[in-house]
Design a protein around this motif. Structure first.
Motif, mmCIF file in Angstrom:
data_model
loop_
_atom_site.group_PDB
_atom_site.id
_atom_site.type_symbol
_atom_site.label_atom_id
_atom_site.label_comp_id
_atom_site.label_asym_id
_atom_site.label_seq_id
_atom_site.Cartn_x
_atom_site.Cartn_y
_atom_site.Cartn_z
ATOM 1 N N ALA A 87 0.825 -1.207 0.000
ATOM 2 C CA ALA A 87 0.000 0.000 0.000
ATOM 3 C C ALA A 87 0.864 1.265 0.000
ATOM 4 C CB ALA A 87 -0.925 0.014 1.205
ATOM 5 N N MET A 88 0.358 2.292 -0.652
ATOM 6 C CA MET A 88 0.979 3.615 -0.651
ATOM 7 C C MET A 88 -0.105 4.615 -0.285
ATOM 8 S SD MET A 88 3.126 3.217 -4.191
ATOM 9 C CE MET A 88 4.419 4.416 -3.853
ATOM 10 N N SER A 140 -3.165 7.912 -7.362
ATOM 11 C CA SER A 140 -2.807 6.930 -8.385
ATOM 12 C C SER A 140 -1.348 6.526 -8.169
ATOM 13 C CB SER A 140 -3.004 7.509 -9.788
ATOM 14 O OG SER A 140 -2.181 8.644 -9.985
ATOM 15 N N ARG A 141 -0.941 5.465 -8.856
ATOM 16 C CA ARG A 141 0.441 5.003 -8.701
ATOM 17 C C ARG A 141 0.959 4.471 -10.024
ATOM 18 N NH1 ARG A 141 0.303 0.390 -4.253
ATOM 19 N NH2 ARG A 141 2.374 -0.204 -5.060
ATOM 20 N N ASP A 142 2.264 4.576 -10.198
ATOM 21 C CA ASP A 142 2.952 4.017 -11.354
ATOM 22 C C ASP A 142 3.951 3.010 -10.796
ATOM 23 O OD1 ASP A 142 4.669 3.433 -13.480
ATOM 24 O OD2 ASP A 142 4.432 5.416 -14.357
ATOM 25 N N ASN A 143 3.608 1.750 -10.875
ATOM 26 C CA ASN A 143 4.450 0.720 -10.258
ATOM 27 C C ASN A 143 5.807 0.601 -10.955
ATOM 28 O OD1 ASN A 143 2.498 0.015 -8.315
ATOM 29 N ND2 ASN A 143 1.470 -1.329 -9.773
ATOM 30 N N ASN A 158 7.798 3.246 -9.306
ATOM 31 C CA ASN A 158 7.754 3.297 -7.834
ATOM 32 C C ASN A 158 7.313 4.677 -7.346
ATOM 33 O OD1 ASN A 158 8.567 0.639 -7.608
ATOM 34 N ND2 ASN A 158 10.715 1.136 -7.279
ATOM 35 N N THR A 159 6.268 5.177 -7.950
ATOM 36 C CA THR A 159 5.814 6.540 -7.674
ATOM 37 C C THR A 159 4.314 6.554 -7.397
ATOM 38 O OG1 THR A 159 7.557 7.474 -9.056
ATOM 39 C CG2 THR A 159 5.679 8.889 -8.566
ATOM 40 N N VAL A 160 3.924 7.376 -6.438
ATOM 41 C CA VAL A 160 2.520 7.585 -6.134
ATOM 42 C C VAL A 160 2.209 9.065 -6.316
ATOM 43 C CG1 VAL A 160 2.957 7.877 -3.649
ATOM 44 C CG2 VAL A 160 0.674 7.174 -4.434
ATOM 45 N N TYR A 161 1.004 9.338 -6.786
ATOM 46 C CA TYR A 161 0.587 10.712 -7.087
ATOM 47 C C TYR A 161 -0.670 11.063 -6.304
ATOM 48 C CZ TYR A 161 3.519 9.675 -11.146
ATOM 49 O OH TYR A 161 4.556 9.289 -11.963
ATOM 50 N N LEU A 162 -0.869 12.350 -6.114
ATOM 51 C CA LEU A 162 -2.116 12.843 -5.544
ATOM 52 C C LEU A 162 -2.535 14.065 -6.344
ATOM 53 C CD1 LEU A 162 -4.200 12.392 -3.245
ATOM 54 C CD2 LEU A 162 -2.986 14.193 -1.980
ATOM 55 N N GLN A 163 -3.571 13.908 -7.144
ATOM 56 C CA GLN A 163 -4.142 15.026 -7.886
ATOM 57 C C GLN A 163 -5.179 15.701 -7.003
ATOM 58 O OE1 GLN A 163 -3.398 16.280 -11.042
ATOM 59 N NE2 GLN A 163 -4.786 17.938 -10.436
#
Length: 121
Positions: free
Chosen positions: A33-34, A70-73, A76-81
């Motif tokens: 989880a992120m 959202s995340r880009d596996n 290894n990045t997670v985003y918050l719009q």
């Protein structure tokens, strides 16, 4: 070690948008989880949104319909719009991740250093 580096914070007017990013680096075997948390002055840290490895999401009631995690596996990045920002969204935003460093290690809970989001006219 595992590092989480947030970016994208800043000053925005009410009704505006920001996109936060959190990139993980270091020795990483798997990420579960992120999530994003925030802490306003004088208040406790609170959950904003989480996303599982299977892309299931969970949001605080106060941000539902306005924020998207959202995340880009592969990165290894997670985003918050964050859209339709309100003054009450002002806080330091922290990235969090459950990381397995090696196949024989235990899951670890890691945090970023935080990025300031200020919503003000």
């Amino acid at each position: 070690q595992v590092q989480l580096v947030e970016s994208g914070g800043g000053l925005v007017q009410p009704g505006g948008s920001l996109r936060l990013s959190c990139a993980l680096s270091g020795r990483i075997f798997s990420i579960n989880a992120m999530g994003w948390y925030r802490q306003a002055p004088g208040k406790q840290r609170e959950l904003v949104a989480t996303i599982t490895s299977g892309a299931s999401t969970n949001y605080a009631d106060s941000v539902k319909g306005r924020f998207t995690i959202s995340r880009d596996n592969a990165k290894n990045t997670v985003y918050l719009q964050m859209n339709s920002l309100k003054p009450e969204d002002t806080a330091v935003y922290y990235c969090n991740a459950d990381v397995l460093r090696t196949i024989s290690a235990r899951w670890g809970d890691y945090w970023g250093q935080g990025t300031q989001v200020t919503v003000s006219s």
